[in-house]
Motif scaffolding. Structure first.
Motif, PDB file in Angstrom:
ATOM      1  N   THR A   1       0.851  -1.192   0.000  1.00  0.00           N
ATOM      2  CA  THR A   1       0.000   0.000   0.000  1.00  0.00           C
ATOM      3  C   THR A   1       0.888   1.244   0.000  1.00  0.00           C
ATOM      4  OG1 THR A   1      -1.673  -1.186   1.270  1.00  0.00           O
ATOM      5  CG2 THR A   1      -1.828   1.205   1.256  1.00  0.00           C
ATOM      6  N   LEU A   2       0.576   2.169  -0.873  1.00  0.00           N
ATOM      7  CA  LEU A   2       1.293   3.451  -0.904  1.00  0.00           C
ATOM      8  C   LEU A   2       0.586   4.380   0.088  1.00  0.00           C
ATOM      9  CD1 LEU A   2       3.335   5.452  -2.125  1.00  0.00           C
ATOM     10  CD2 LEU A   2       1.743   5.799  -4.012  1.00  0.00           C
ATOM     11  N   GLU A   3       1.335   4.859   1.068  1.00  0.00           N
ATOM     12  CA  GLU A   3       0.750   5.703   2.108  1.00  0.00           C
ATOM     13  C   GLU A   3       1.448   7.055   2.114  1.00  0.00           C
ATOM     14  OE1 GLU A   3      -0.015   1.869   5.083  1.00  0.00           O
ATOM     15  OE2 GLU A   3       1.162   3.576   5.800  1.00  0.00           O
ATOM     16  N   PHE A   4       0.673   8.097   2.231  1.00  0.00           N
ATOM     17  CA  PHE A   4       1.283   9.438   2.294  1.00  0.00           C
ATOM     18  C   PHE A   4       0.360  10.438   2.976  1.00  0.00           C
ATOM     19  CE2 PHE A   4      -1.181   9.294  -1.584  1.00  0.00           C
ATOM     20  CZ  PHE A   4      -1.693  10.569  -1.750  1.00  0.00           C
ATOM     21  N   TYR A   5       0.960  11.456   3.534  1.00  0.00           N
ATOM     22  CA  TYR A   5       0.222  12.602   4.053  1.00  0.00           C
ATOM     23  C   TYR A   5       0.246  13.688   2.990  1.00  0.00           C
ATOM     24  CZ  TYR A   5       0.512  10.446   8.675  1.00  0.00           C
ATOM     25  OH  TYR A   5       0.389   9.592   9.733  1.00  0.00           O
ATOM     26  N   TRP A   6      -0.844  14.423   2.867  1.00  0.00           N
ATOM     27  CA  TRP A   6      -0.839  15.607   2.001  1.00  0.00           C
ATOM     28  C   TRP A   6      -1.078  16.840   2.875  1.00  0.00           C
ATOM     29  CZ3 TRP A   6      -5.637  13.014   2.162  1.00  0.00           C
ATOM     30  CH2 TRP A   6      -6.716  13.801   2.565  1.00  0.00           C
ATOM     31  N   ILE A   7      -0.517  17.947   2.431  1.00  0.00           N
ATOM     32  CA  ILE A   7      -0.681  19.217   3.141  1.00  0.00           C
ATOM     33  C   ILE A   7      -1.118  20.276   2.139  1.00  0.00           C
ATOM     34  CG2 ILE A   7       0.498  21.033   4.459  1.00  0.00           C
ATOM     35  CD1 ILE A   7       2.561  18.766   5.252  1.00  0.00           C
ATOM     36  N   PHE A   8      -2.143  21.034   2.481  1.00  0.00           N
ATOM     37  CA  PHE A   8      -2.584  22.178   1.673  1.00  0.00           C
ATOM     38  C   PHE A   8      -2.509  23.458   2.514  1.00  0.00           C
ATOM     39  CE2 PHE A   8      -5.205  19.199  -1.042  1.00  0.00           C
ATOM     40  CZ  PHE A   8      -4.612  19.541  -2.245  1.00  0.00           C
ATOM     41  N   PRO A   9      -2.176  24.573   1.878  1.00  0.00           N
ATOM     42  CA  PRO A   9      -2.173  25.850   2.603  1.00  0.00           C
ATOM     43  C   PRO A   9      -3.578  26.434   2.690  1.00  0.00           C
ATOM     44  CG  PRO A   9      -1.491  26.210   0.360  1.00  0.00           C
ATOM     45  CD  PRO A   9      -1.755  24.728   0.484  1.00  0.00           C
ATOM     46  N   THR A  10      -4.520  25.598   3.074  1.00  0.00           N
ATOM     47  CA  THR A  10      -5.924  26.022   3.159  1.00  0.00           C
ATOM     48  C   THR A  10      -6.480  25.570   4.511  1.00  0.00           C
ATOM     49  OG1 THR A  10      -6.680  23.920   2.193  1.00  0.00           O
ATOM     50  CG2 THR A  10      -6.299  25.743   0.673  1.00  0.00           C
ATOM     51  N   ASP A  11      -7.552  26.196   4.949  1.00  0.00           N
ATOM     52  CA  ASP A  11      -8.176  25.793   6.210  1.00  0.00           C
ATOM     53  C   ASP A  11      -8.649  24.346   6.146  1.00  0.00           C
ATOM     54  OD1 ASP A  11      -7.791  28.375   7.042  1.00  0.00           O
ATOM     55  OD2 ASP A  11      -9.898  28.965   6.886  1.00  0.00           O
ATOM     56  N   SER A  12      -9.154  23.960   4.961  1.00  0.00           N
ATOM     57  CA  SER A  12      -9.748  22.627   4.846  1.00  0.00           C
ATOM     58  C   SER A  12      -9.511  22.040   3.461  1.00  0.00           C
ATOM     59  CB  SER A  12     -11.261  22.704   5.093  1.00  0.00           C
ATOM     60  OG  SER A  12     -11.866  23.420   4.039  1.00  0.00           O
ATOM     61  N   PHE A  13      -9.605  20.730   3.389  1.00  0.00           N
ATOM     62  CA  PHE A  13      -9.538  20.021   2.111  1.00  0.00           C
ATOM     63  C   PHE A  13     -10.739  20.388   1.240  1.00  0.00           C
ATOM     64  CE2 PHE A  13     -10.849  16.222  -0.330  1.00  0.00           C
ATOM     65  CZ  PHE A  13      -9.734  16.058  -1.124  1.00  0.00           C
ATOM     66  N   SER A  14     -11.892  20.570   1.886  1.00  0.00           N
ATOM     67  CA  SER A  14     -13.128  20.767   1.123  1.00  0.00           C
ATOM     68  C   SER A  14     -13.105  22.041   0.283  1.00  0.00           C
ATOM     69  CB  SER A  14     -14.337  20.776   2.062  1.00  0.00           C
ATOM     70  OG  SER A  14     -14.260  21.863   2.948  1.00  0.00           O
ATOM     71  N   GLU A  15     -12.248  22.990   0.632  1.00  0.00           N
ATOM     72  CA  GLU A  15     -12.213  24.215  -0.164  1.00  0.00           C
ATOM     73  C   GLU A  15     -11.257  24.122  -1.360  1.00  0.00           C
ATOM     74  OE1 GLU A  15      -9.804  27.593   2.047  1.00  0.00           O
ATOM     75  OE2 GLU A  15     -10.744  26.214   3.449  1.00  0.00           O
ATOM     76  N   VAL A  16     -10.558  23.000  -1.497  1.00  0.00           N
ATOM     77  CA  VAL A  16      -9.661  22.803  -2.644  1.00  0.00           C
ATOM     78  C   VAL A  16     -10.478  22.221  -3.784  1.00  0.00           C
ATOM     79  CG1 VAL A  16      -7.602  21.637  -3.525  1.00  0.00           C
ATOM     80  CG2 VAL A  16      -7.690  22.379  -1.129  1.00  0.00           C
ATOM     81  N   GLU A  17     -10.564  22.965  -4.885  1.00  0.00           N
ATOM     82  CA  GLU A  17     -11.339  22.469  -6.025  1.00  0.00           C
ATOM     83  C   GLU A  17     -10.428  21.668  -6.947  1.00  0.00           C
ATOM     84  OE1 GLU A  17     -14.633  24.043  -9.248  1.00  0.00           O
ATOM     85  OE2 GLU A  17     -13.561  25.514  -8.010  1.00  0.00           O
ATOM     86  N   TYR A  18     -10.772  20.394  -7.138  1.00  0.00           N
ATOM     87  CA  TYR A  18      -9.985  19.497  -7.994  1.00  0.00           C
ATOM     88  C   TYR A  18     -10.490  19.573  -9.428  1.00  0.00           C
ATOM     89  CZ  TYR A  18      -7.333  17.049  -4.387  1.00  0.00           C
ATOM     90  OH  TYR A  18      -6.434  16.727  -3.406  1.00  0.00           O
ATOM     91  N   PHE A  19      -9.550  19.793 -10.349  1.00  0.00           N
ATOM     92  CA  PHE A  19      -9.906  19.802 -11.766  1.00  0.00           C
ATOM     93  C   PHE A  19      -9.233  18.615 -12.439  1.00  0.00           C
ATOM     94  CE2 PHE A  19      -9.914  24.268 -10.410  1.00  0.00           C
ATOM     95  CZ  PHE A  19     -11.229  24.601 -10.714  1.00  0.00           C
ATOM     96  N   PRO A  20     -10.006  17.765 -13.105  1.00  0.00           N
ATOM     97  CA  PRO A  20      -9.378  16.662 -13.836  1.00  0.00           C
ATOM     98  C   PRO A  20      -8.762  17.179 -15.123  1.00  0.00           C
ATOM     99  CG  PRO A  20     -11.738  16.625 -14.197  1.00  0.00           C
ATOM    100  CD  PRO A  20     -11.461  17.805 -13.288  1.00  0.00           C
ATOM    101  N   THR A  21      -7.793  16.464 -15.649  1.00  0.00           N
ATOM    102  CA  THR A  21      -7.238  16.855 -16.939  1.00  0.00           C
ATOM    103  C   THR A  21      -7.628  15.804 -17.975  1.00  0.00           C
ATOM    104  OG1 THR A  21      -5.209  15.815 -16.282  1.00  0.00           O
ATOM    105  CG2 THR A  21      -5.310  18.176 -16.052  1.00  0.00           C
ATOM    106  N   LYS A  22      -7.602  16.214 -19.245  1.00  0.00           N
ATOM    107  CA  LYS A  22      -8.077  15.327 -20.308  1.00  0.00           C
ATOM    108  C   LYS A  22      -7.068  14.270 -20.682  1.00  0.00           C
ATOM    109  CE  LYS A  22     -11.343  18.647 -22.154  1.00  0.00           C
ATOM    110  NZ  LYS A  22     -11.450  19.815 -23.009  1.00  0.00           N
ATOM    111  N   GLN A  23      -5.794  14.579 -20.385  1.00  0.00           N
ATOM    112  CA  GLN A  23      -4.748  13.614 -20.714  1.00  0.00           C
ATOM    113  C   GLN A  23      -4.953  12.303 -19.968  1.00  0.00           C
ATOM    114  OE1 GLN A  23      -1.542  16.787 -19.886  1.00  0.00           O
ATOM    115  NE2 GLN A  23      -0.462  14.944 -20.510  1.00  0.00           N
ATOM    116  N   GLU A  24      -4.508  11.222 -20.578  1.00  0.00           N
ATOM    117  CA  GLU A  24      -4.463   9.940 -19.857  1.00  0.00           C
ATOM    118  C   GLU A  24      -3.374  10.032 -18.805  1.00  0.00           C
ATOM    119  OE1 GLU A  24      -5.944   6.676 -19.796  1.00  0.00           O
ATOM    120  OE2 GLU A  24      -7.468   8.078 -20.459  1.00  0.00           O
ATOM    121  N   SER A  25      -3.655   9.528 -17.623  1.00  0.00           N
ATOM    122  CA  SER A  25      -2.634   9.581 -16.577  1.00  0.00           C
ATOM    123  C   SER A  25      -1.723   8.364 -16.670  1.00  0.00           C
ATOM    124  CB  SER A  25      -3.299   9.641 -15.214  1.00  0.00           C
ATOM    125  OG  SER A  25      -4.046   8.488 -15.004  1.00  0.00           O
ATOM    126  N   ALA A  26      -0.611   8.480 -15.995  1.00  0.00           N
ATOM    127  CA  ALA A  26       0.392   7.393 -16.048  1.00  0.00           C
ATOM    128  C   ALA A  26      -0.130   6.141 -15.390  1.00  0.00           C
ATOM    129  CB  ALA A  26       1.654   7.845 -15.347  1.00  0.00           C
TER     130      ALA A  26
END
Ligand code: NI
Length: 152
Positions: free
Chosen positions: A127-152
Motif C-alpha cells: 500500500t502506498l501511504e502518504f500525508y498531504w498538506i494544503f495551505p488552506t483551512d480545509s480540504f473541502s475548499e480545494v477544487e480538484y480539476f481533472p485533466t483530459k490527458q491519460e494519466s500514467a
C-alpha cells in the motif's frame, strides 16, 4: 434561567473563538480511527482521512490528511490552485509531474506548485501511504480539476 444559559453559550463561543489563535493540537492516525475513510470513483483504489482540517477541528491556515493507494490504484491526473505537499510514509508509486514520470517511495517528500498537473499511481506490491498538506483551512475548499490527458 434561559437568559443565563443563552449568555453562557455566547460567552463560551467567544472563548472558543479566542482559543483558535492559540490552539496547538497533537494527533496521529489512531486519533481518527472512528472517522470513515473517504473515497471517490474518480480515484480508484484511493482512500483518505482528515487529520488537521477546519471541517473537523478548530484549525486554520493549513490542512493535512492521510491517504492510501492500494496496489494498482491511481490518484489520476488533476490540478488545483493551491500548492500541495506529499510526505510518503510507505510503499512506492509513480508520480506524474505534468508529463514527466518519477518513482517516489517511503521517505520522499514532494512539492507540487499550484495549478501543476499531477497524478500518483501505486505500481508496487505494498500500500502506498502518504500525508498531504494544503495551505488552506480545509480540504473541502480545494477544487480538484481533472485533466483530459491519460494519466500514467
Ligand atoms: Ni493534488
Amino acid at each position: 434561567m434561559e437568559e443565563f444559559f443563552r449568555l453562557n453559550d455566547l460567552y463560551l463561543k467567544k472563548i472558543k473563538h479566542k482559543l483558535r489563535f492559540w490552539m496547538i493540537s497533537v494527533k496521529n492516525l489512531a486519533s481518527v480511527s472512528d472517522q470513515e475513510w473517504s473515497s471517490t470513483e474518480k480515484y480508484p483504489g484511493v482512500r483518505w482521512k482528515f487529520l488537521i482540517d477546519s471541517d473537523f477541528d478548530g484549525s486554520s491556515g493549513l490542512s493535512l490528511g492521510f491517504a492510501e493507494i492500494a496496489p494498482g490504484g491511481n490518484l489520476t491526473l488533476h490540478y488545483h490552485s493551491p500548492a500541495e505537499i506529499y510526505v510518503v510514509t510507505n510503499g512506492t508509486g509513480i508520480l506524474n509531474k505534468s508529463g514527466e514520470l518519477e518513482t517516489i517511495k517511503k521517505g520522499d517528500v514532494v512539492y507540487i506548485a499550484g495549478n501543476a498537473e499531477h497524478s500518483l499511481k501505486n505500481n508496487g506490491k505494498e500500500t502506498l501511504e502518504f500525508y498531504w498538506i494544503f495551505p488552506t483551512d480545509s480540504f473541502s475548499e480545494v477544487e480538484y480539476f481533472p485533466t483530459k490527458q491519460e494519466s500514467a
